[in-house]
Structure formats: structure tokens, C-alpha cells
Design a protein around this motif. Structure first.
Motif, PDB file in Angstrom:
ATOM      1  N   ILE A  68      54.396  23.266  15.090  1.00 27.39           N
ATOM      2  CA  ILE A  68      53.483  23.850  15.966  1.00 27.39           C
ATOM      3  C   ILE A  68      53.154  23.269  16.961  1.00 27.39           C
ATOM      4  N   PRO A  69      53.554  23.973  18.184  1.00 29.01           N
ATOM      5  CA  PRO A  69      53.245  23.287  19.440  1.00 29.01           C
ATOM      6  C   PRO A  69      51.645  23.328  19.611  1.00 29.01           C
ATOM      7  N   GLY A  70      51.295  22.724  20.649  1.00 29.61           N
ATOM      8  CA  GLY A  70      49.686  22.859  21.383  1.00 29.61           C
ATOM      9  C   GLY A  70      49.409  23.880  22.325  1.00 29.61           C
ATOM     10  N   GLY A  71      48.415  23.786  23.149  1.00 29.94           N
ATOM     11  CA  GLY A  71      47.992  24.821  23.840  1.00 29.94           C
ATOM     12  C   GLY A  71      46.452  24.938  23.636  1.00 29.94           C
ATOM     13  N   THR A  72      45.957  25.603  24.759  1.00 29.21           N
ATOM     14  CA  THR A  72      44.617  25.959  24.660  1.00 29.21           C
ATOM     15  C   THR A  72      44.430  27.173  23.650  1.00 29.21           C
ATOM     16  N   GLY A  73      45.482  27.972  23.171  1.00 29.07           N
ATOM     17  CA  GLY A  73      45.231  28.808  22.147  1.00 29.07           C
ATOM     18  C   GLY A  73      45.197  28.279  20.843  1.00 29.07           C
ATOM     19  N   VAL A  74      45.472  27.021  20.648  1.00 33.57           N
ATOM     20  CA  VAL A  74      45.268  26.348  19.240  1.00 33.57           C
ATOM     21  C   VAL A  74      43.879  26.566  18.821  1.00 33.57           C
ATOM     22  N   ASN A  75      42.767  26.754  19.423  1.00 37.28           N
ATOM     23  CA  ASN A  75      41.400  26.918  19.100  1.00 37.28           C
ATOM     24  C   ASN A  75      41.314  28.197  18.356  1.00 37.28           C
ATOM     25  N   ALA A  76      41.906  29.165  18.573  1.00 37.02           N
ATOM     26  CA  ALA A  76      41.847  30.354  17.919  1.00 37.02           C
ATOM     27  C   ALA A  76      42.973  30.436  16.530  1.00 37.02           C
ATOM     28  N   LEU A  77      43.807  29.573  16.697  1.00 36.73           N
ATOM     29  CA  LEU A  77      44.566  29.306  15.326  1.00 36.73           C
ATOM     30  C   LEU A  77      43.711  28.636  14.173  1.00 36.73           C
ATOM     31  N   MET A  78      43.054  27.674  14.831  1.00 34.91           N
ATOM     32  CA  MET A  78      42.352  26.916  13.795  1.00 34.91           C
ATOM     33  C   MET A  78      41.457  27.692  12.951  1.00 34.91           C
ATOM     34  N   GLN A  79      41.212  28.866  13.476  1.00 35.66           N
ATOM     35  CA  GLN A  79      40.155  29.998  12.895  1.00 35.66           C
ATOM     36  C   GLN A  79      40.844  31.010  12.188  1.00 35.66           C
ATOM     37  N   ASP A  80      42.105  31.117  12.141  1.00 38.57           N
ATOM     38  CA  ASP A  80      42.952  32.278  11.821  1.00 38.57           C
ATOM     39  C   ASP A  80      43.375  32.173  10.357  1.00 38.57           C
ATOM     40  N   ALA A  81      42.770  32.769   9.368  1.00 41.43           N
ATOM     41  CA  ALA A  81      43.139  32.639   8.059  1.00 41.43           C
ATOM     42  C   ALA A  81      44.518  33.012   7.795  1.00 41.43           C
ATOM     43  N   ALA A 208      37.182  19.296  28.951  1.00 39.96           N
ATOM     44  CA  ALA A 208      35.940  18.830  28.125  1.00 39.96           C
ATOM     45  C   ALA A 208      35.584  20.196  27.161  1.00 39.96           C
ATOM     46  N   ALA A 209      35.523  21.438  27.863  1.00 47.93           N
ATOM     47  CA  ALA A 209      34.910  22.335  27.235  1.00 47.93           C
ATOM     48  C   ALA A 209      35.772  23.126  26.029  1.00 47.93           C
ATOM     49  N   THR A 210      37.338  22.736  26.380  1.00 53.38           N
ATOM     50  CA  THR A 210      38.116  23.162  25.301  1.00 53.38           C
ATOM     51  C   THR A 210      38.000  22.047  24.136  1.00 53.38           C
ATOM     52  N   VAL A 211      37.968  20.834  24.449  1.00 49.64           N
ATOM     53  CA  VAL A 211      37.883  19.604  23.387  1.00 49.64           C
ATOM     54  C   VAL A 211      36.445  19.928  22.445  1.00 49.64           C
ATOM     55  N   ALA A 212      35.365  20.313  23.248  1.00 47.91           N
ATOM     56  CA  ALA A 212      34.077  20.594  22.569  1.00 47.91           C
ATOM     57  C   ALA A 212      34.216  21.889  21.666  1.00 47.91           C
ATOM     58  N   ASP A 213      34.829  22.863  22.219  1.00 51.15           N
ATOM     59  CA  ASP A 213      34.942  24.093  21.406  1.00 51.15           C
ATOM     60  C   ASP A 213      35.975  23.306  20.034  1.00 51.15           C
ATOM     61  N   ALA A 215      35.841  20.676  18.590  1.00 57.84           N
ATOM     62  CA  ALA A 215      34.686  19.974  17.615  1.00 57.84           C
ATOM     63  C   ALA A 215      33.922  20.725  16.973  1.00 57.84           C
ATOM     64  N   ARG A 216      33.549  21.937  17.634  1.00 54.53           N
ATOM     65  CA  ARG A 216      32.663  23.015  16.869  1.00 54.53           C
ATOM     66  C   ARG A 216      33.337  23.422  15.827  1.00 54.53           C
ATOM     67  N   ILE A 217      34.562  23.941  16.248  1.00 48.79           N
ATOM     68  CA  ILE A 217      35.394  24.664  15.088  1.00 48.79           C
ATOM     69  C   ILE A 217      35.482  23.911  14.040  1.00 48.79           C
ATOM     70  N   ILE A 218      35.755  22.415  14.070  1.00 49.72           N
ATOM     71  CA  ILE A 218      35.939  21.451  13.061  1.00 49.72           C
ATOM     72  C   ILE A 218      34.813  21.624  12.357  1.00 49.72           C
ATOM     73  N   GLU A 220      32.562  23.519  11.922  1.00 45.80           N
ATOM     74  CA  GLU A 220      32.315  24.909  11.028  1.00 45.80           C
ATOM     75  C   GLU A 220      33.322  25.176  10.009  1.00 45.80           C
ATOM     76  N   LEU A 221      34.590  24.646  10.068  1.00 43.16           N
ATOM     77  CA  LEU A 221      35.540  24.204   8.836  1.00 43.16           C
ATOM     78  C   LEU A 221      34.887  23.428   7.760  1.00 43.16           C
ATOM     79  N   HIS A 222      34.201  22.468   8.011  1.00 44.78           N
ATOM     80  CA  HIS A 222      33.709  21.466   7.253  1.00 44.78           C
ATOM     81  C   HIS A 222      32.611  22.175   6.641  1.00 44.78           C
ATOM     82  N   ALA A 223      31.582  22.899   7.149  1.00 47.43           N
ATOM     83  CA  ALA A 223      30.419  23.717   6.389  1.00 47.43           C
ATOM     84  C   ALA A 223      30.760  24.732   5.717  1.00 47.43           C
ATOM     85  N   ALA A 224      32.046  25.464   6.092  1.00 47.39           N
ATOM     86  CA  ALA A 224      32.601  26.486   5.082  1.00 47.39           C
ATOM     87  C   ALA A 224      33.322  25.809   3.692  1.00 47.39           C
ATOM     88  N   ALA A 225      33.663  24.767   3.950  1.00 46.41           N
ATOM     89  CA  ALA A 225      34.448  24.015   2.767  1.00 46.41           C
ATOM     90  C   ALA A 225      33.479  23.997   1.329  1.00 46.41           C
TER      91      ALA A 225
END
Length: 225
Positions: A68-81, A208-213, A215-218, A220-225
Motif C-alpha cells: 500500500i503506497p501513501g499519499g493524501t488519498g490515504v485518508n479516504a481509504l482508511m474509511q473505505d470498507a 497539518a490539515a491532512t494529518v489532523a484529518d 487523527a479525526r478518522i482514527i 472515529e474508527l475507535h468510536a465505531a469499534a
């Protein structure tokens, strides 16, 4: 037997995370490379160039190594079931489960970093612990069949290490020489430990904005677990 190597690509992937390892694995005899996504339409990398996947999620064979490579699109993948399920399924039978740069966060979102030593790009490194990993500040980190590479150019080092494990050191050295990989950068600014403070602060601000997003996603993942 042909080695099946698969790279998951996605909108806004980091081109260098893919290109370096791809070129190195391409030097390995009897190795088939796959670029994987949901469909076969071209995907735009963060650098602005387009790349066409070669196989869909459903048609992808069982892989010997998934990356899995990285990139700003990683944020969407982290939420893609759908993507996370695909990664888990492939990881269950793969010989090696790998990432470059922030691709590690996708492995973490899939639950594959729990209790594992791992690394990622320095600006997101602090998020590894929140994903259950044991963060390690190294360019390549291996924990059993998990191999994670640091930011961007570390993908080249990761690929050499993976090739050595898959087919032997000599094959890795041949690939290294074929591509004349003998890094000698003109500046010592490739790490926050050595770069000028003003440079580090600028990169932190830019991300900063991408990294903060993330952190928010993570959270939410914890909250949903």
C-alpha cells in the motif's frame, strides 16, 4: 513459480511511493506486477499524472506480496470498507504485507498493525500508536511478514529488503545495480532530525490539515469499534 506482487493504487496516491518499488520488483525474474483498484479507469496521483490500474479488486489473484503506497488519498481509504476488506483478505494468505509512507495507516485501519512494529512518514508517525502499532523510527521496519517503509523514497529501500527476502540478496543487489541506486543527496534535509528548523516547520504546516484529518478518522474508527 511466478511471484504475484500487487500495489493498491487510488485517487491521490503518491507517485514516488509506487514508482521506486515497482521499478525494482520489475527487475526480478518471473515476477508479475499488478496495479489494483475498484475499476480500470485512470487514477490521478498527487503529482498530477494519471496511471491506469491493471486489475480490479475482484479479479486480483492471491498475492505473494501486497503493498500500500501513501499519499493524501490515504485518508479516504482508511474509511473505505470495501478496500479494507480487500486488504484483510489478501493479507491473510500473502507471504508479505507491506506499505510505503502513509500506506501504513491503511494497514492500521484494517487492523493489521496491532502489536506490530511499524514505521511511516515522519509527519504521521505519531498516529501509529493510535492504530495499535509499536512505532519505530527507522527507514524500514520488519515484523514477521509485515514490512513497512518510511516516507516516500524509503520505498526503494523497502523494495530491496523485500526482494532479498523473497528471492535472495543477490537478486536484490542486481536490481539495485540495474537502477544505479547509490544515493548521495546534495542536502542533509531528508529527516526532521537533520533538516533546518524552518524547513521542518514549513513541511509540518503544509501537512497539518491532512494529518489532523487522519487523527479525526482514527478517533472515529475507535468510536465505531
Amino acid at each position: 513459480m511466478t511471484l504475484q506482487i500487487g500495489f493498491l493504487i487510488f485517487p491521490r496516491f503518491q507517485l514516488i511511493d509506487l514508482a521506486g518499488p515497482f521499478d525494482l520488483f520489475a527487475q526480478v525474474p518471473d515476477c508479475r506486477l499488478h496495479l489494483i483498484w475498484k475499476d480500470l479507469e485512470p487514477l490521478r496521483a498527487t503529482a498530477g499524472c494519471d496511471l491506469r490500474p491493471t486489475v480490479t479488486l475482484g479479479a486480483c489473484p492471491a498475492l505473494d506480496l501486497i503493498c500500500i503506497p501513501g499519499g493524501t488519498g490515504v485518508n479516504a481509504l482508511m474509511q473505505d470498507a470495501e478496500i479494507l476488506d480487500f486488504v484483510r483478505t489478501q493479507a491473510a494468505s500473502a507471504r508479505f504485507v507491506t506499505s510505503v509512507c502513509t500506506g501504513a495507516l491503511v494497514l492500521g485501519a484494517a487492523g493489521l498493525l496491532r502489536g506490530k512494529r511499524a514505521t511511516t512518514h515522519w509527519a504521521s508517525h505519531h498516529l501509529l500508536k493510535e492504530l495499535g502499532a509499536i512505532p519505530v523510527e527507522e527507514r524500514i521496519v520488519t515484523d514477521d511478514k509485515l514490512i513497512t517503509g518510511g516516507g516516500a523514497t524509503a520505498g526503494i529501500d523497502f523494495a530491496l529488503a523485500a526482494i532479498a527476502q523473497l528471492v535472495g540478496r543477490e537478486a536484490a543487489e542486481v536490481a539495485q545495480l540495474e537502477l544505479e541506486y547509490a544515493p548521495a543527496p546534495p542536502f542533509d534535509a531528508g529527516s526532521p532530525r537533520t533538516a533546518p528548523l524552518a524547513v521542518v516547520e514549513r513541511v509540518r504546516a503544509d501537512s497539518a490539515a491532512t494529518v489532523a484529518d487522519r487523527a479525526r478518522i482514527i478517533a472515529e474508527l475507535h468510536a465505531a469499534a
